[in-house]
Design a protein around this motif. Structure first.
Motif, PDB file in Angstrom:
ATOM      1  N   ASN A 105       0.848  -1.201   0.000  1.00 61.70           N
ATOM      2  CA  ASN A 105       0.000   0.000   0.000  1.00 61.70           C
ATOM      3  C   ASN A 105       0.880   1.246   0.000  1.00 61.70           C
ATOM      4  O   ASN A 105       0.956   1.954   1.003  1.00 61.70           O
ATOM      5  N   PRO A 106       1.566   1.537  -1.109  1.00 63.25           N
ATOM      6  CA  PRO A 106       2.473   2.690  -1.134  1.00 63.25           C
ATOM      7  C   PRO A 106       1.765   3.984  -0.745  1.00 63.25           C
ATOM      8  O   PRO A 106       0.592   4.170  -1.059  1.00 63.25           O
ATOM      9  N   ASP A 107       2.491   4.849  -0.045  1.00 62.04           N
ATOM     10  CA  ASP A 107       1.982   6.147   0.396  1.00 62.04           C
ATOM     11  C   ASP A 107       0.800   6.032   1.365  1.00 62.04           C
ATOM     12  O   ASP A 107      -0.073   6.892   1.408  1.00 62.04           O
ATOM     13  N   ILE A 108       0.818   4.993   2.166  1.00 62.85           N
ATOM     14  CA  ILE A 108      -0.186   4.772   3.204  1.00 62.85           C
ATOM     15  C   ILE A 108       0.130   5.688   4.385  1.00 62.85           C
ATOM     16  O   ILE A 108       1.296   6.002   4.632  1.00 62.85           O
ATOM     17  N   ASP A 109      -0.886   6.121   5.110  1.00 68.93           N
ATOM     18  CA  ASP A 109      -0.630   6.916   6.316  1.00 68.93           C
ATOM     19  C   ASP A 109      -0.541   5.968   7.519  1.00 68.93           C
ATOM     20  O   ASP A 109      -0.955   4.814   7.451  1.00 68.93           O
ATOM     21  N   GLN A 110       0.017   6.474   8.630  1.00 66.33           N
ATOM     22  CA  GLN A 110       0.255   5.638   9.809  1.00 66.33           C
ATOM     23  C   GLN A 110      -1.030   5.076  10.397  1.00 66.33           C
ATOM     24  O   GLN A 110      -1.063   3.933  10.832  1.00 66.33           O
ATOM     25  N   ARG A 126      -0.920  18.109   6.377  1.00 66.32           N
ATOM     26  CA  ARG A 126      -0.854  17.743   7.797  1.00 66.32           C
ATOM     27  C   ARG A 126      -0.541  16.260   7.995  1.00 66.32           C
ATOM     28  O   ARG A 126      -0.127  15.845   9.061  1.00 66.32           O
ATOM     29  N   ALA A 127      -0.760  15.476   6.959  1.00 66.16           N
ATOM     30  CA  ALA A 127      -0.589  14.021   7.057  1.00 66.16           C
ATOM     31  C   ALA A 127       0.805  13.595   6.576  1.00 66.16           C
ATOM     32  O   ALA A 127       1.437  14.299   5.785  1.00 66.16           O
ATOM     33  N   ARG A 128       1.240  12.460   7.072  1.00 69.29           N
ATOM     34  CA  ARG A 128       2.513  11.859   6.645  1.00 69.29           C
ATOM     35  C   ARG A 128       2.204  10.536   5.962  1.00 69.29           C
ATOM     36  O   ARG A 128       1.356   9.773   6.436  1.00 69.29           O
ATOM     37  N   VAL A 129       2.878  10.280   4.867  1.00 70.97           N
ATOM     38  CA  VAL A 129       2.704   9.021   4.150  1.00 70.97           C
ATOM     39  C   VAL A 129       4.000   8.214   4.233  1.00 70.97           C
ATOM     40  O   VAL A 129       5.091   8.770   4.392  1.00 70.97           O
ATOM     41  N   LEU A 130       3.844   6.904   4.124  1.00 68.78           N
ATOM     42  CA  LEU A 130       4.966   5.993   4.278  1.00 68.78           C
ATOM     43  C   LEU A 130       5.234   5.241   2.990  1.00 68.78           C
ATOM     44  O   LEU A 130       4.310   4.881   2.259  1.00 68.78           O
ATOM     45  N   SER A 131       6.510   5.009   2.730  1.00 69.50           N
ATOM     46  CA  SER A 131       6.908   4.175   1.601  1.00 69.50           C
ATOM     47  C   SER A 131       8.199   3.470   1.989  1.00 69.50           C
ATOM     48  O   SER A 131       8.913   3.899   2.902  1.00 69.50           O
ATOM     49  N   LEU A 132       8.486   2.384   1.316  1.00 72.07           N
ATOM     50  CA  LEU A 132       9.725   1.657   1.584  1.00 72.07           C
ATOM     51  C   LEU A 132      10.895   2.358   0.920  1.00 72.07           C
ATOM     52  O   LEU A 132      10.759   2.895  -0.180  1.00 72.07           O
ATOM     53  N   THR A 133      12.028   2.311   1.571  1.00 74.08           N
ATOM     54  CA  THR A 133      13.267   2.756   0.937  1.00 74.08           C
ATOM     55  C   THR A 133      13.792   1.596   0.089  1.00 74.08           C
ATOM     56  O   THR A 133      13.285   0.467   0.185  1.00 74.08           O
ATOM     57  N   ASP A 134      14.802   1.858  -0.722  1.00 73.20           N
ATOM     58  CA  ASP A 134      15.417   0.768  -1.487  1.00 73.20           C
ATOM     59  C   ASP A 134      15.948  -0.307  -0.550  1.00 73.20           C
ATOM     60  O   ASP A 134      15.824  -1.501  -0.822  1.00 73.20           O
ATOM     61  N   GLU A 135      16.527   0.119   0.585  1.00 74.37           N
ATOM     62  CA  GLU A 135      17.022  -0.845   1.575  1.00 74.37           C
ATOM     63  C   GLU A 135      15.865  -1.644   2.165  1.00 74.37           C
ATOM     64  O   GLU A 135      15.986  -2.851   2.402  1.00 74.37           O
ATOM     65  N   GLY A 136      14.742  -1.014   2.379  1.00 74.68           N
ATOM     66  CA  GLY A 136      13.557  -1.708   2.888  1.00 74.68           C
ATOM     67  C   GLY A 136      13.098  -2.802   1.938  1.00 74.68           C
ATOM     68  O   GLY A 136      12.753  -3.907   2.369  1.00 74.68           O
ATOM     69  N   VAL A 137      13.104  -2.504   0.644  1.00 71.49           N
ATOM     70  CA  VAL A 137      12.739  -3.505  -0.365  1.00 71.49           C
ATOM     71  C   VAL A 137      13.714  -4.679  -0.303  1.00 71.49           C
ATOM     72  O   VAL A 137      13.304  -5.850  -0.314  1.00 71.49           O
TER      73      VAL A 137
END
Length: 155
Positions: free
Chosen positions: A48-53, A90-101
């Motif tokens: 779920n790329p760009d998901i919020d917390q 106001r919101a923060r979104v999350l994505s994996l870094t290359d290291e996370g992948v």
């Protein structure tokens, strides 16, 4: 004489302890520093790329306060990136870094081994029955949890 060792709640807690211990051992073998919830968070962010917390917390059935610490640790390990949402400043979104992948790719076969470790004492038929019963019990009791799972597939 107490029947503690036959109570479902006690046995579920013990199985959770065993599962976490097996996960830690396999991650150590793999040379990875991940907890089960960190892995769940990373896989969910990947799916779920760009998901919020808050949404992440719901998708892995974790409370909002605790998920903040999980995300903080993953950001500190450079496995997840937290950025301002382009839709809501106001919101923060999350994505994996290359290291996370890369870490997820390395972890997957080890996580699969953990699953096999957990149910190794069961026959194939028992494994299917056990899995079906786990799904039934967790779905039935979901709304009783302090952090219910919010399955996006049901929307």
């Amino acid at each position: 004489m107490s029947n503690l060792y036959t109570l479902p709640g006690h046995l579920i807690r013990r199985l959770q302890q065993i599962a976490v211990s097996l996960f830690a051992a396999r991650m150590s073998e793999a040379g990875l520093d991940l907890t089960p919830v960190q892995y769940a968070a990373m896989v969910t962010v990947q799916d779920n790329p760009d998901i919020d917390q808050a949404t992440l917390a719901g998708l892995i059935a974790y409370d909002r306060v605790t998920i903040g610490g999980v995300v903080d640790r993953l950001v500190a390990k450079d496995l997840i990136r937290r950025e301002i949402s382009p839709r809501d400043r106001r919101a923060r979104v999350l994505s994996l870094t290359d290291e996370g992948v890369r870490v997820i790719e390395r972890a997957i076969p080890w996580v699969d081994r953990v699953q096999a470790d957990i149910i190794e004492g069961l026959t194939d038929d028992e494994r299917q029955t056990f899995s079906s019963l786990l799904v039934k019990l967790t779905e039935t009791g979901n709304q009783r949890s302090r952090a219910p799972l919010k399955d996006l597939r049901q929307n």
